[in-house]
Structure formats: C-alpha cells, structure tokens
Design a protein around this motif. Structure first.
Motif, PDB file in Angstrom:
ATOM      1  N   VAL A  20      15.412 -19.057  41.972  1.00  0.00           N
ATOM      2  CA  VAL A  20      15.237 -20.394  42.833  1.00  0.00           C
ATOM      3  C   VAL A  20      14.992 -21.531  41.995  1.00  0.00           C
ATOM      4  O   VAL A  20      14.404 -21.672  40.899  1.00  0.00           O
ATOM      5  CB  VAL A  20      14.076 -20.323  43.854  1.00  0.00           C
ATOM      6  N   LYS A  21      15.802 -22.523  42.304  1.00  0.00           N
ATOM      7  CA  LYS A  21      15.827 -23.483  41.410  1.00  0.00           C
ATOM      8  C   LYS A  21      14.481 -24.308  41.545  1.00  0.00           C
ATOM      9  O   LYS A  21      13.928 -24.400  42.461  1.00  0.00           O
ATOM     10  CB  LYS A  21      16.901 -24.869  41.789  1.00  0.00           C
ATOM     11  N   ALA A  22      13.884 -24.866  40.324  1.00  0.00           N
ATOM     12  CA  ALA A  22      12.298 -25.193  40.229  1.00  0.00           C
ATOM     13  C   ALA A  22      11.622 -24.524  40.778  1.00  0.00           C
ATOM     14  O   ALA A  22      10.307 -24.661  41.198  1.00  0.00           O
ATOM     15  CB  ALA A  22      12.474 -26.560  41.052  1.00  0.00           C
ATOM     16  N   GLY A  23      11.782 -23.012  40.768  1.00  0.00           N
ATOM     17  CA  GLY A  23      10.941 -22.123  41.179  1.00  0.00           C
ATOM     18  C   GLY A  23      10.092 -21.265  40.163  1.00  0.00           C
ATOM     19  O   GLY A  23      10.131 -21.737  39.082  1.00  0.00           O
ATOM     20  N   PRO A  24       9.419 -20.224  40.551  1.00  0.00           N
ATOM     21  CA  PRO A  24       8.551 -19.638  39.574  1.00  0.00           C
ATOM     22  C   PRO A  24       9.195 -18.991  38.578  1.00  0.00           C
ATOM     23  O   PRO A  24       8.289 -18.320  37.476  1.00  0.00           O
ATOM     24  CB  PRO A  24       7.741 -18.630  40.242  1.00  0.00           C
ATOM     25  N   LYS A  25      10.410 -18.640  38.194  1.00  0.00           N
ATOM     26  CA  LYS A  25      10.907 -17.939  37.091  1.00  0.00           C
ATOM     27  C   LYS A  25      10.482 -18.905  35.856  1.00  0.00           C
ATOM     28  O   LYS A  25      10.524 -18.346  34.863  1.00  0.00           O
ATOM     29  CB  LYS A  25      12.601 -17.997  37.172  1.00  0.00           C
ATOM     30  N   GLY A  26      10.387 -20.131  36.062  1.00  0.00           N
ATOM     31  CA  GLY A  26      10.125 -20.951  34.711  1.00  0.00           C
ATOM     32  C   GLY A  26       8.894 -20.723  33.950  1.00  0.00           C
ATOM     33  O   GLY A  26       8.490 -20.684  33.101  1.00  0.00           O
ATOM     34  N   LEU A  27       7.778 -19.934  34.993  1.00  0.00           N
ATOM     35  CA  LEU A  27       6.697 -19.356  34.316  1.00  0.00           C
ATOM     36  C   LEU A  27       7.050 -18.080  33.385  1.00  0.00           C
ATOM     37  O   LEU A  27       6.051 -17.793  32.614  1.00  0.00           O
ATOM     38  CB  LEU A  27       5.650 -18.977  35.491  1.00  0.00           C
ATOM     39  N   PHE A  84      -1.538 -29.163  40.610  1.00  0.00           N
ATOM     40  CA  PHE A  84      -2.628 -28.329  40.501  1.00  0.00           C
ATOM     41  C   PHE A  84      -2.502 -27.263  39.735  1.00  0.00           C
ATOM     42  O   PHE A  84      -1.338 -26.588  39.623  1.00  0.00           O
ATOM     43  CB  PHE A  84      -3.088 -27.761  42.016  1.00  0.00           C
ATOM     44  N   PRO A  85      -3.084 -26.863  38.667  1.00  0.00           N
ATOM     45  CA  PRO A  85      -2.734 -26.015  37.495  1.00  0.00           C
ATOM     46  C   PRO A  85      -2.588 -24.543  38.143  1.00  0.00           C
ATOM     47  O   PRO A  85      -3.209 -23.881  38.772  1.00  0.00           O
ATOM     48  CB  PRO A  85      -3.863 -25.768  36.568  1.00  0.00           C
ATOM     49  N   ASP A  86      -1.313 -23.942  37.459  1.00  0.00           N
ATOM     50  CA  ASP A  86      -0.972 -22.395  37.756  1.00  0.00           C
ATOM     51  C   ASP A  86      -2.253 -21.669  37.087  1.00  0.00           C
ATOM     52  O   ASP A  86      -2.663 -20.554  37.741  1.00  0.00           O
ATOM     53  CB  ASP A  86       0.016 -22.149  37.114  1.00  0.00           C
ATOM     54  N   PHE A  87      -2.874 -22.133  35.918  1.00  0.00           N
ATOM     55  CA  PHE A  87      -3.878 -21.458  35.318  1.00  0.00           C
ATOM     56  C   PHE A  87      -4.736 -22.642  34.398  1.00  0.00           C
ATOM     57  O   PHE A  87      -4.068 -23.602  34.136  1.00  0.00           O
ATOM     58  CB  PHE A  87      -3.419 -20.296  34.549  1.00  0.00           C
ATOM     59  N   PRO A  88      -5.931 -22.438  34.044  1.00  0.00           N
ATOM     60  CA  PRO A  88      -6.608 -23.390  33.417  1.00  0.00           C
ATOM     61  C   PRO A  88      -6.489 -23.444  31.939  1.00  0.00           C
ATOM     62  O   PRO A  88      -7.046 -23.000  31.073  1.00  0.00           O
ATOM     63  CB  PRO A  88      -8.155 -23.045  33.748  1.00  0.00           C
ATOM     64  N   ASP A  89      -5.156 -23.961  31.550  1.00  0.00           N
ATOM     65  CA  ASP A  89      -4.862 -23.833  30.026  1.00  0.00           C
ATOM     66  C   ASP A  89      -3.742 -24.991  29.834  1.00  0.00           C
ATOM     67  O   ASP A  89      -3.260 -25.573  30.808  1.00  0.00           O
ATOM     68  CB  ASP A  89      -4.036 -22.532  29.675  1.00  0.00           C
ATOM     69  N   PRO A  90      -4.009 -25.733  28.754  1.00  0.00           N
ATOM     70  CA  PRO A  90      -3.052 -26.924  28.556  1.00  0.00           C
ATOM     71  C   PRO A  90      -1.858 -26.590  28.711  1.00  0.00           C
ATOM     72  O   PRO A  90      -0.839 -27.777  28.828  1.00  0.00           O
ATOM     73  CB  PRO A  90      -3.770 -27.419  27.224  1.00  0.00           C
ATOM     74  N   ASP A  91      -1.284 -25.528  28.204  1.00  0.00           N
ATOM     75  CA  ASP A  91       0.111 -25.195  28.324  1.00  0.00           C
ATOM     76  C   ASP A  91       0.650 -25.450  29.774  1.00  0.00           C
ATOM     77  O   ASP A  91       1.748 -25.809  30.021  1.00  0.00           O
ATOM     78  CB  ASP A  91       0.156 -23.563  28.024  1.00  0.00           C
ATOM     79  N   ASN A  92      -0.257 -25.194  30.596  1.00  0.00           N
ATOM     80  CA  ASN A  92       0.135 -25.516  31.988  1.00  0.00           C
ATOM     81  C   ASN A  92       0.424 -26.898  32.579  1.00  0.00           C
ATOM     82  O   ASN A  92       0.735 -27.057  33.695  1.00  0.00           O
ATOM     83  CB  ASN A  92      -0.288 -24.482  33.187  1.00  0.00           C
ATOM     84  N   PHE A  93       0.019 -27.670  31.650  1.00  0.00           N
ATOM     85  CA  PHE A  93       0.086 -29.239  32.331  1.00  0.00           C
ATOM     86  C   PHE A  93       1.326 -29.798  31.422  1.00  0.00           C
ATOM     87  O   PHE A  93       1.637 -30.953  31.546  1.00  0.00           O
ATOM     88  CB  PHE A  93      -1.280 -30.099  31.796  1.00  0.00           C
ATOM     89  N   ILE A  94       1.994 -29.168  30.691  1.00  0.00           N
ATOM     90  CA  ILE A  94       3.112 -29.563  29.781  1.00  0.00           C
ATOM     91  C   ILE A  94       4.413 -28.592  30.117  1.00  0.00           C
ATOM     92  O   ILE A  94       5.528 -29.202  30.423  1.00  0.00           O
ATOM     93  CB  ILE A  94       2.851 -29.666  28.291  1.00  0.00           C
ATOM     94  N   ALA A  95       4.283 -27.327  29.689  1.00  0.00           N
ATOM     95  CA  ALA A  95       5.267 -26.381  29.955  1.00  0.00           C
ATOM     96  C   ALA A  95       6.301 -26.416  31.071  1.00  0.00           C
ATOM     97  O   ALA A  95       7.253 -26.210  30.998  1.00  0.00           O
ATOM     98  CB  ALA A  95       4.919 -25.015  29.355  1.00  0.00           C
ATOM     99  N   ASN A 103      12.966 -26.689  35.146  1.00  0.00           N
ATOM    100  CA  ASN A 103      11.429 -26.916  35.176  1.00  0.00           C
ATOM    101  C   ASN A 103      11.123 -27.319  36.610  1.00  0.00           C
ATOM    102  O   ASN A 103      11.744 -27.307  37.475  1.00  0.00           O
ATOM    103  CB  ASN A 103      11.080 -27.912  34.224  1.00  0.00           C
ATOM    104  N   ALA A 104       9.676 -27.334  36.658  1.00  0.00           N
ATOM    105  CA  ALA A 104       9.201 -27.414  37.979  1.00  0.00           C
ATOM    106  C   ALA A 104       9.175 -28.765  38.772  1.00  0.00           C
ATOM    107  O   ALA A 104       9.076 -28.970  39.915  1.00  0.00           O
ATOM    108  CB  ALA A 104       7.434 -27.363  37.967  1.00  0.00           C
ATOM    109  N   VAL A 105       9.887 -29.753  38.066  1.00  0.00           N
ATOM    110  CA  VAL A 105      10.178 -31.043  38.639  1.00  0.00           C
ATOM    111  C   VAL A 105      11.648 -31.383  38.832  1.00  0.00           C
ATOM    112  O   VAL A 105      12.259 -32.332  39.515  1.00  0.00           O
ATOM    113  CB  VAL A 105       9.713 -32.211  38.152  1.00  0.00           C
ATOM    114  N   GLY A 106      12.677 -30.118  38.477  1.00  0.00           N
ATOM    115  CA  GLY A 106      13.839 -30.241  38.802  1.00  0.00           C
ATOM    116  C   GLY A 106      14.958 -31.021  38.166  1.00  0.00           C
ATOM    117  O   GLY A 106      16.117 -31.461  38.394  1.00  0.00           O
TER     118      GLY A 106
END
Length: 526
Positions: A129-136, A424-435, A442-445
């Motif tokens: 799905v576009k901007a979906g969780p595959k990005g993780l 809201f973070p997927d998990f508590p790590d700096p990676d999840n605020f940039i990647a 990506n998550a913002v399309g």
C-alpha cells in the motif's frame, strides 16, 4: 538492546519502571476483571487491515492483534508476545529467529503458527500500500517458516532495529484463512489473537471489544471488555467525559480543555488527569511537486519566519514545547539543528534568503491540515502559522483541510503543496524519527532520497548498542536542515483524562504511545 552470544540470543524480561508520570489513576490492588469501560478518542482507524496502515489505526490493532514482540509498560526494548523467545542468530544482525508460544490460536479457533507469521509479513510486502507499512521492512529479504513454531527473518543488510520493527502494530499476525494474500480484506471483519476480539464496529462511531479468553501473551487484562467511541472533535468528547457518558479520553484534547479539566478537578469534580512525557512530534512537509514548495529558498524562508515559541504559547499553552529537530527531546540523537542554523525568527533574514534566490514576494502557498486525526487544536495551529507567515509580507497562505481518511488519500497522491503531519513513534529509537520520512516509498507520500541520509541509516543499523548510534542521527539532522523538506514544529505531552473511579491509566501507555486498554479497570477500593 539484548544480549549477544555465539549461540541463540533471546530476549529476557526485566523489571519495568513506568514511563508515565502523573497523579490519580492508581491501581487499587485488585485484579478482578470488570466490564463497561468506555474510551473516547479523536483517532478513528483509517482501515481494519494492518497491511494498509501506518497511522493511528494502530490504537485498535495493539488491542485485538498480536505481534511477535511488543513493548509492555516500562520497557523500551521489545519483549516476547506471540513469541516465546526471539533473537539474532549472527553477529552481523542479518538473521533473526523467533519461536512461537505453544497452542496459539486466532479468535476463531484457527491455529496460529509460523506459517501464519510468514504469511502476514509476506502480504504486507506483496500488497505494498502506498505510504503503508512496507516502508518499515526495507531491510527484509525474505521470511522462512522453519517448523510449526519456528520462523526466521533473513535480512538483506545488517539491521539492529529489526526487532523493534516487529513490535510495531503494523506487523500484526493475521489469519491466512481470513485475509487475502494479494489484496486487503474488505468485508469489514477483523480476526486476531490479541487480548480482545472485535465484537462490533461502526465506522465513525464506535468499536466494541470483548475479552479474548483464548489469548496467550504478556498482557493481563484487568477488564472484560471496552467500548471505543470515535469523536469528530475534542469538545464533544470532553463534554461526554464530564457528563459521564464515557469514562476515559485519549488523543486530541486541546490545551484549553486540559486546563479546564485541571480546574474542575481542583474544584472537586470527579475527574482525573494524567500528564505523560510524550514523544509525539508535529511537523510540516513540503511537496516538491508544487513549484513554490519545491524551491529550497522558499522552504528556508518559511523556516526562518516560523516562531515556534509563539505557536506553542498561543495554541498549546504549556502542553507542548518547541522542537528544533525531527528527533524529539529524550530520544538518543536529539539536537537543536534548526535553531542552530536559523536562530530566532527573523523576517529580514527570510527576505534576504528569497532575494538572493531571485524569488519575488509574496509567495503563494497552500497549507493543508486534517480536521480530526490530531484533535481540534490543528485548526488553531494552522491559523497561527498563517498569521505569522502572512504578517511577514513574504507569503500569502491559503488554508485547506479534510477529515483524516480523505486527507491521507490527498497527501499520498501528492495533492498537497505543504501539509501538516504528526508522528507517534513506531518504536522508541531515533531511527524511527528519520527513516520513515526518507526513501522513495515513505510515510508522508513524497519521495525524498537524500544520498547522505540513505547511507547513514544503514550504517546506524549495524550498531546494536543504539545509544552509540547518535553520531549518525546527529549528522542526518544536519542534512534535514539543509534541505528543509521537513520542518519540525513542536513536541507534545500526552494526557489521559478520566472519571475518578477509573484506575490503571498510568500503565495504559506503551512506548509507542499506543493505549493498552487491558490495563484500565474500575477501582474496587478507596
């Protein structure tokens, strides 16, 4: 993180300290399950299928589905949930295996085994799905079901964050018999193995959850079921709390409503308020499809004008604080890069930026925001941003808005020149605020592939000690400042308001800021 040895490395539980600070809402000491708790929120699911969601739908998923690992209250590292144990099999963090608990079933009685886990992850990748969780799952090569209970994730590159990814609600395990392999489930149903089953669902109105007696995992439900009420605005939701038509509110309370609840509590009204240290962030996204937003000088000039202190003071009144990097305060790698570069707001400096780039002012920009996902304060926030930018004489801002469901369609299609997003973070790590915000999908399309950041992220994922990865994230934030494709605005606190007979609120938030509804219960002693 977790221990590394030459043999299989497993997660081990450790004593938890609550991440949530507050008063009231303290457990009574009783654990007898109870019925009839109603929660209000402005965060309605956009979909019931985990393969399609990288948004607030996770609030529901965490309570009705299971992931292999999750984040119990007080834990910043993933702990087994559907799994009995998990761990990397190699020193390079490229082979990750889990053994499931024995006797697991979905709520309809179907066996939950390694094949179901593989199926669930494979369909996220396949449906895409576009901007979906595959990005993780960018580091995932393939999944193998090695036995009835054993599953292995083979990665295409080292990724020490992969266990955290598996703890995201998007990685929920679904029933292969109920969820198509190559398309989203569209019958309005939901079949999981979590602490609750979905008894009924009315879009835009409510979800009724009942305790799942076949659940096997770390959660220990303190109630027999909950009803989640979905509200279009926070005013109506808070009124429902005051009138005792709901018992708890979460997501979307405005600063004025926080102060009102505090005042009413002080006056003896039967209300409680818990203030939680939050990692929610709010930011602007600039879409390069728009000719004005595509101009770096325009983006830098906007960054030079925006007054975060005034925004927070006028709209959020102490319930948020200015944010000068995408990584929030309290998370490894936090910096103040935007302040270090732009300093205090300055119209003359912004005017000079535009003039040197040959841009004629005023620059017309259209800002979009969602009317319901983040609460009623969004309208006031964007009115204040418009006021600041228009007052500079350098911009003329037009505001537009949509409800979240159609809003997501708009930014995913690239229709919005500039738009607001919360995270809201997927998990508590700096990676999840940039990647999540870089890469083609990506998550913002809006595709954004800064070469240096695309190199820094894989480098950081080779480091198992996540605290030692701060250098890569600090540099990545410098790159974000240079591009200003994303403009951080503020970092918020989280509030749970409730009737005074509700307990468990201080334990109901996990590190992903998702409500663990099973922690809530009515007080049985005073």
């Amino acid at each position: 993180m977790f221990r590394r040895t030459s043999r299989r490395r497993t997660f081990t539980a450790f004593a938890s300290l609550s991440l949530l600070a507050g008063c009231g809402l303290l457990p009574s000491g009783g654990s007898q399950a109870q019925q009839g708790i109603t929660i209000g929120t402005t965060s309605e699911p956009s979909t019931l299928d985990p393969a399609a969601s990288w948004d607030g739908s996770w609030e529901l998923y965490r309570n009705v589905f299971q992931t292999l690992v999750a984040f119990p209250t007080g834990s910043n590292t993933p702990q087994p949930d559907a799994a009995q144990s998990c761990g990397f099999q190699d020193k390079s963090s490229r082979t990750f295996s889990c053994t499931l608990r024995k006797g697991m079933t979905f709520s309809d009685g179907t066996k939950l085994d390694a094949r179901a886990v593989k199926y669930s992850i494979d369909r996220i990748v396949r449906i895409n799905v576009k901007a979906g969780p595959k990005g993780l799952l960018s580091s995932l090569d393939h999944v193998t079901a090695d036995s009835e209970l054993g599953v292995t994730f083979h990665l295409n590159k080292p990724d020490a964050t992969f266990p955290y990814v598996l703890g995201a609600p998007a990685m929920s395990i679904v029933d292969p018999a109920r969820y198509p392999a190559d398309k989203l489930r569209d019958d309005g149903g939901l079949t999981g193995s979590g602490p609750y089953t979905l008894d009924s669902y009315e879009p835009g109105d409510r979800a009724v959850l009942k305790r799942n007696d076949s659940y096997r995992g770390f959660a220990q439900p303190q109630n027999d079921g909950v009803t989640i009420r979905y509200f279009r605005d926070s005013t109506t939701m808070v009124d429902a709390l005051k009138d005792r038509r709901i018992d708890v509110t979460y997501r979307g309370i405005t600063a004025d409503e926080v102060e009102d609840i505090r005042a009413q509590k002080a006056a003896g009204k039967p209300l409680q308020l818990v203030e939680n240290t939050g990692t929610e962030i709010r930011f602007l996204v600039f879409n390069p499809k728009d000719p004005h937003a595509a101009n770096p000088a325009v983006r830098r000039a906007v960054a030079q004008v925006v007054d975060r202190d005034a925004l927070v003071a006028k709209v959020y009144k102490g319930t948020a604080e200015p944010l000068y990097s995408m990584v929030p305060t309290g998370v490894t790698g936090h910096t103040t890069s935007f302040f270090d570069t732009f300093g205090s707001p300055s119209v003359p400096k912004a005017k000079d930026i535009l003039a040197k780039a040959g841009v004629t002012a005023p620059v017309p920009l259209t800002f979009w925001y969602t009317t319901d996902r983040y609460g009623s304060s969004m309208a006031a926030e964007f009115q204040e941003l418009k006021r600041q930018l228009d007052a500079s004489g350098l911009f003329t801002v037009t505001l537009k808005s949509r409800p979240w469901k159609t809003y997501t369609e708009g930014f995913q299609a690239g229709d919005f020149p500039v738009f607001g997003r919360g995270w809201f973070p997927d998990f508590p790590d700096p990676d999840n605020f940039i990647a999540p915000f870089v890469g083609k999908d990506n998550a913002v399309g809006t595709p954004y592939e800064p070469r240096e950041i695309m190199q820094l992220i894989p480098q950081s994922r080779q480091i198992s000690d996540r605290g030692a990865a701060s250098r890569q994230f600090e540099r990545a934030q410098d790159v974000l400042v240079d591009d200003v494709r994303l403009l951080p605005l503020w970092q918020g606190k989280l509030y749970i308001a409730a009737s005074d007979d509700i307990a468990g609120g201080e334990r109901a938030m996990d590190p992903q800021t998702v409500m663990q509804l099973w922690e809530l219960h009515r007080k049985t002693s005073w």
